[in-house]
Design a protein around this motif. Sequence first.
Motif, PDB file in Angstrom:
ATOM      1  N   VAL A 179       1.121  -1.018  -0.315  1.00 59.39           N
ATOM      2  CA  VAL A 179       0.273  -0.184   0.048  1.00 59.39           C
ATOM      3  C   VAL A 179       1.015   1.312  -0.249  1.00 59.39           C
ATOM      4  N   LEU A 180       0.855   2.136  -0.911  1.00 58.09           N
ATOM      5  CA  LEU A 180       0.861   3.399  -1.275  1.00 58.09           C
ATOM      6  C   LEU A 180       0.369   4.410  -0.578  1.00 58.09           C
ATOM      7  N   VAL A 181       1.435   5.254   0.289  1.00 58.44           N
ATOM      8  CA  VAL A 181       0.245   6.367   1.187  1.00 58.44           C
ATOM      9  C   VAL A 181       1.517   8.032   0.521  1.00 58.44           C
ATOM     10  N   SER A 182       0.842   9.281   0.155  1.00 55.64           N
ATOM     11  CA  SER A 182       1.785  10.244  -0.014  1.00 55.64           C
ATOM     12  C   SER A 182       0.882  11.491   0.313  1.00 55.64           C
ATOM     13  N   VAL A 183       1.760  12.177   1.259  1.00 60.49           N
ATOM     14  CA  VAL A 183       0.713  13.473   1.798  1.00 60.49           C
ATOM     15  C   VAL A 183       1.195  14.732   1.410  1.00 60.49           C
ATOM     16  N   GLY A 184       0.223  15.052   0.126  1.00 59.71           N
ATOM     17  CA  GLY A 184       0.325  16.653  -0.210  1.00 59.71           C
ATOM     18  C   GLY A 184      -0.808  17.364  -0.867  1.00 59.71           C
ATOM     19  N   SER A 185      -0.686  17.581  -2.090  1.00 57.92           N
ATOM     20  CA  SER A 185      -1.791  18.623  -2.806  1.00 57.92           C
ATOM     21  C   SER A 185      -2.174  16.886  -3.406  1.00 57.92           C
ATOM     22  N   ALA A 186      -3.700  17.119  -4.833  1.00 51.20           N
ATOM     23  CA  ALA A 186      -3.796  16.321  -5.394  1.00 51.20           C
ATOM     24  C   ALA A 186      -3.559  16.303  -6.390  1.00 51.20           C
ATOM     25  N   LYS A 187      -1.706  16.596  -6.817  1.00 48.89           N
ATOM     26  CA  LYS A 187      -1.266  16.339  -7.426  1.00 48.89           C
ATOM     27  C   LYS A 187      -0.292  15.184  -7.224  1.00 48.89           C
ATOM     28  N   SER A 188      -0.085  15.017  -6.177  1.00 47.42           N
ATOM     29  CA  SER A 188       0.128  14.005  -5.666  1.00 47.42           C
ATOM     30  C   SER A 188      -0.016  12.245  -5.828  1.00 47.42           C
ATOM     31  N   GLU A 189      -1.141  12.803  -6.650  1.00 47.03           N
ATOM     32  CA  GLU A 189      -1.876  10.737  -7.044  1.00 47.03           C
ATOM     33  C   GLU A 189      -1.144  10.500  -8.319  1.00 47.03           C
TER      34      GLU A 189
END
Length: 254
Positions: free
Chosen positions: A59-69
């Motif tokens: 599972v990947l997780v990113s913290v940031g704006s919608a662009k981080s998708e």
Amino acid sequence: MKVLVAVKRVVDYNVKVRVKSDGSGVDLANVKMSINPFDEIAVEEAIRLKESGKATEVVLVSVGSAKSEETLRTGLAMGADRGILVDTDEQTVEPLAVAKILKSVAQSEQADLVILGKQAIDDDCNQTGQMLSALLDWPQGTFASVVDVLSPEKVNVTREVDGGLQTLQLRLPAVVTTDLRLNEPRFASLPNIMKAKKKPVAKLTLSDVGLGDEVLTPRLTVKTTQEPASRQAGIKVGNVAELIEKLKNEAGVL
């Protein structure tokens, strides 16, 4: 065993970074962004654990704006199963805030192993993994060059230290941060890139992970940003005596 991997969207390492004219920060307009190289190594290691049968889900997780998708989709194209985006808009998120968010996600996902890059190439803080380990009260293995899962309860981590290599045995769940020599990340094939578009990405807010906006309150203030001084051209000397004279009287190193 479920593996949680944190990924960050940063300026691509091939881009020459430009500082804004007013010195308020780095100019990100029309700049190519990509997954943090150390995080890409973390994704590759998690996928290899799954391919070897030692992990059941990545599972990947990113913290940031919608662009981080886009960053999450890159990791999904490499072979991860699903992604989680904790949307913090365009606000700068410091390492401690990221660690608190990752703690909440790791607990809700009941992760057995959390893998992060040892640092991000934009701020070079090298703090998030260590802070996450402290917040979770989990063992940590930083600067990993080898990760060997022995059983569902134990993992050996060989880490690079000043004096050479150190091997630690950690009790799972644990936190591991990756070094450059851990592996060589794969290139995502076109079919996998297309498949990644259909893989699930959960979009969460801070309230969804049990945190308030105050977690994003900055603790540091950037006064000014400057480019490093340009390197001066060298000179040629006629003989050894002239070289020694310049090293002694001009450079002051002798």
